[in-house]
Design an enzyme around this catalytic site. Structure first.
Site, PDB file in Angstrom:
ATOM      1  CB  THR A 127      -1.261  -0.483   1.110  1.00  0.00           C
ATOM      2  OG1 THR A 127      -1.586  -0.921   1.190  1.00  0.00           O
ATOM      3  CG2 THR A 127      -1.765   1.186   1.010  1.00  0.00           C
ATOM      4  N   GLY A 130      -1.092   6.696  -2.135  1.00  0.00           N
ATOM      5  CA  GLY A 130      -2.454   7.529  -2.878  1.00  0.00           C
ATOM      6  C   GLY A 130      -2.759   5.889  -3.759  1.00  0.00           C
ATOM      7  CD  GLU A 248      -3.300 -10.099   2.647  1.00  0.00           C
ATOM      8  OE1 GLU A 248      -3.239  -8.552   3.278  1.00  0.00           O
ATOM      9  OE2 GLU A 248      -3.198 -10.077   1.571  1.00  0.00           O
TER      10      GLU A 248
END
Length: 385
Positions: A127, A130, A248
């Protein structure tokens, strides 16, 4: 209903882990939350228990098993005690699959023994400020140096769990521009040494929940990454990320179910001990009905989480199935924990009660690993919509 996902080995592990948590985590957990991270040496204790090596081949110091069932037991036991193990979940659930899938034999010899021993803690940095769910929009770059011996990494990442303590971070970066046909093209993965010049850890982020888990901003200013630390093939990183997202998302789903189960336990205990109008709160019909409804939802979430666990261990969990499990279990946990907090009355709002921590910790489950809205999009696409 009879559960079939756990056997004798898992239950023996559960007993050991529960005793460890009660003796070494619960008494100091408030201190960890106040500090915003677990002590670095705590990860060495987890390594001594064997938690980091369960799925690592024996030749690198692990147990050589191929199962997520022990991780599932850990989710249940930490939730039961109202604690977490800091960023260690990222180390095992997120980072390890990439190393097993992508690392060369030479890389495994360098990385995995220190991974198992806890000498090197790993995190993963996807991540950016933006770019959240839209990973193809990342701006961090890694350009091959003129002499071909290293890449030069520049950019920034945020919301990186385990980012403060990490010794190595799997960094996703652009090694080429996207093409007109495929905007996902050009992303590569690197095992970056956090001691590298130009690598810096910014703010340790102040979160609503998960207070004992260090979450950080990272910055890269002309960081030299040896070509030997490229994971997999250049420009194919997006496909690698997609391959590991089901595991995940299963982890988030199972953890959410475990939190909901723990919330019912905490609420049941509280209403049996708390007296109102001369009677235990558990005596009132509304209390019984609320907890019964919560228990029914937990039973359903457990069935979904267990089924996803079996599929994951069999190598059959699809992206849509993982998305469905995550969506369902996290939404159930949201409802159940909220109702169980309500049964605590004003005390449920106090951080000294584990239900309050569960309430705050649970909220991020519907955001990280892909938001609930993204999960719905994946499921809808799988339905042909």
């Amino acid at each position: 209903m009879r559960r079939v996902v756990f056997g004798e080995d898992h239950e023996a592990f559960r007993e050991t882990l529960r005793a460890f948590i009660e003796a070494e985590v619960v008494p100091v957990y408030d201190e960890w939350c106040a500090a915003g991270q677990v002590p670095r040496e705590f990860y060495h204790r987890l390594a001594e228990l064997g938690l980091f090596g369960i799925n690592v081949p024996e030749e690198y110091g692990g147990a050589g098993l191929q199962t997520h069932r022990f991780e599932a037991v850990q989710y249940e036991e930490t939730a039961r005690a109202g604690v977490t193990f800091g960023g260690s979940g990222v180390h095992v659930l997120l980072a390890l699959p990439y190393l097993k899938m992508l690392a060369s034999d030479e890389q495994k010899k360098r990385y995995l023994p220190r991974f198992v021993s806890g000498e090197e803690m790993w995190a993963i940095a996807m991540t950016e400020p933006g770019t959240g769910s839209d990973l193809a929009g990342m701006k961090t770059t890694a350009r091959l140096g003129e002499d071909g011996t290293h890449y030069v990494l520049n950019g920034a990442k945020t919301f990186i769990t385990g980012g403060v303590h990490a010794d190595r971070v799997i960094v996703c970066a652009r090694t080429a521009a996207p093409t007109a046909e495929d905007r996902r093209h050009g992303i590569s993965l690197f095992a970056v040494d956090t001691r590298s010049q130009g690598y810096s850890v910014g703010r340790k982020l102040d979160k609503l929940g998960l207070k004992a888990s260090d979450t950080a901003e990272l910055a890269f200013a002309d960081v030299k990454v040896p070509v030997e630390d490229l994971l997999g093939e250049e420009n194919k990183g997006f496909s690698y990320l997609g391959a590991n997202l089901p595991s995940e998302r299963w982890g988030i789903a199972f953890g959410a179910y475990a939190q909901a189960r723990a919330a019912v336990r905490f609420a049941k205990q509280y209403v049996q001990e708390r007296t109102v109008f001369g009677k235990p709160v558990a005596h009132f019909q509304n209390t019984k009905f609320e907890l019964a409804a919560c228990q029914a939802e937990v039973d359903a979430a457990q069935a979904v989480a267990d089924r996803a666990l079996e599929a994951l261990d069999a190598g059959e969990l699809t992206p849509a199935e993982a998305a469905s499990a995550k969506l369902f279990c996290t939404e159930v946990a949201h409802r159940v924990i909220d109702r169980c907090l309500q049964l605590h009355g004003g005390y449920g709002y106090m951080n000294e009660y584990p239900i309050a921590r569960l309430y705050a910790d649970n909220r991020v489950n519907r955001i990280y690993g892909g938001t609930s809205e993204i999960m719905k999009s994946i499921i809808a696409k799988d339905m042909g919509l």
